[in-house]
Motif scaffolding. Sequence first.
Motif, short mmCIF file in Angstrom:
data_model
loop_
_atom_site.label_atom_id
_atom_site.label_comp_id
_atom_site.label_asym_id
_atom_site.label_seq_id
_atom_site.Cartn_x
_atom_site.Cartn_y
_atom_site.Cartn_z
N UNK A 11 0.87 -1.18 0.00
CA UNK A 11 0.00 0.00 0.00
C UNK A 11 0.91 1.22 0.00
N UNK A 12 0.66 2.13 -0.96
CA UNK A 12 1.55 3.28 -1.16
C UNK A 12 0.93 4.60 -0.74
N UNK A 13 1.83 5.53 -0.43
CA UNK A 13 1.46 6.93 -0.23
C UNK A 13 2.42 7.75 -1.08
N UNK A 14 1.88 8.57 -1.98
CA UNK A 14 2.71 9.30 -2.93
C UNK A 14 3.08 10.68 -2.40
N UNK A 15 4.36 11.05 -2.60
CA UNK A 15 4.81 12.39 -2.23
C UNK A 15 5.60 12.98 -3.39
N UNK A 16 5.90 14.26 -3.31
CA UNK A 16 6.64 14.90 -4.39
C UNK A 16 8.10 14.46 -4.42
N UNK A 17 8.66 14.10 -3.25
CA UNK A 17 10.06 13.70 -3.19
C UNK A 17 10.26 12.19 -3.21
N UNK A 18 9.18 11.44 -3.04
CA UNK A 18 9.31 9.99 -3.04
C UNK A 18 7.99 9.32 -2.72
N UNK A 19 7.96 8.01 -2.93
CA UNK A 19 6.78 7.21 -2.66
C UNK A 19 7.10 6.28 -1.51
N UNK A 20 6.28 6.32 -0.48
CA UNK A 20 6.47 5.45 0.68
C UNK A 20 5.37 4.40 0.69
N UNK A 21 5.69 3.24 1.24
CA UNK A 21 4.68 2.19 1.28
C UNK A 21 4.91 1.25 2.44
N UNK A 22 3.97 0.31 2.55
CA UNK A 22 4.06 -0.73 3.57
C UNK A 22 3.69 -2.05 2.92
N UNK A 23 4.54 -3.07 3.13
CA UNK A 23 4.26 -4.41 2.62
C UNK A 23 3.70 -5.26 3.76
N UNK A 24 2.56 -5.90 3.48
CA UNK A 24 1.98 -6.84 4.43
C UNK A 24 1.78 -8.19 3.73
N UNK A 25 1.74 -9.24 4.53
CA UNK A 25 1.47 -10.59 4.03
C UNK A 25 0.49 -11.24 4.99
N UNK A 26 -0.66 -11.63 4.46
CA UNK A 26 -1.75 -12.19 5.29
C UNK A 26 -2.07 -11.28 6.47
N UNK A 27 -2.06 -9.97 6.23
CA UNK A 27 -2.41 -9.01 7.26
C UNK A 27 -1.29 -8.67 8.22
N UNK A 28 -0.12 -9.32 8.08
CA UNK A 28 1.00 -9.07 8.98
C UNK A 28 1.99 -8.10 8.35
N UNK A 29 2.42 -7.10 9.14
CA UNK A 29 3.40 -6.12 8.66
C UNK A 29 4.75 -6.81 8.42
N UNK A 30 5.31 -6.59 7.22
CA UNK A 30 6.63 -7.15 6.89
C UNK A 30 7.68 -6.04 6.94
#
Length: 135
Positions: A11-30
């Motif tokens: 799941x991503x969040x877009x910014x002007x200087x970069x794109x940040x995100x979070x990877x999850x697997x089966x609902x668990x934060x990786x």
Amino acid sequence: MIKERHTLKLIRKYGTEGTNGTITFNGEHICHTIELPDRNNIRRISCIPIGQYKLEKIRYPRHGEQIGIPNVLNREGILIHAANNAEKELLGCIAPVTTLTGEGRGDYSGKALAKLKALVYSLWDMGDEVYLSIR
């Protein structure tokens, strides 16, 4: 033997200087991720488009074995590899990080990559397919 399909969600969040995100697997934060800003999928200066991608093992003479993201429209050589600053260290790839420190910036990327690789490789070792769903 039937191959199972496993999907990591980014799941991503877009910014002007970069794109940040979070990877999850089966609902668990990786891990968190950093990428270049969204610049319409322009090679070497943009993050890759949202979509579903099959991850594959790719071996490079210089970098050894990496998690590759083939089949990105109009792009090639997209990897998931360590980096702590998207603008300085990435050319369109995705870098896992432990902590986000700003747009397109994070820290302890090597540690986050090791955690992500351990998960992906364990699924591959079972003969399964691993996908990355980017939203």
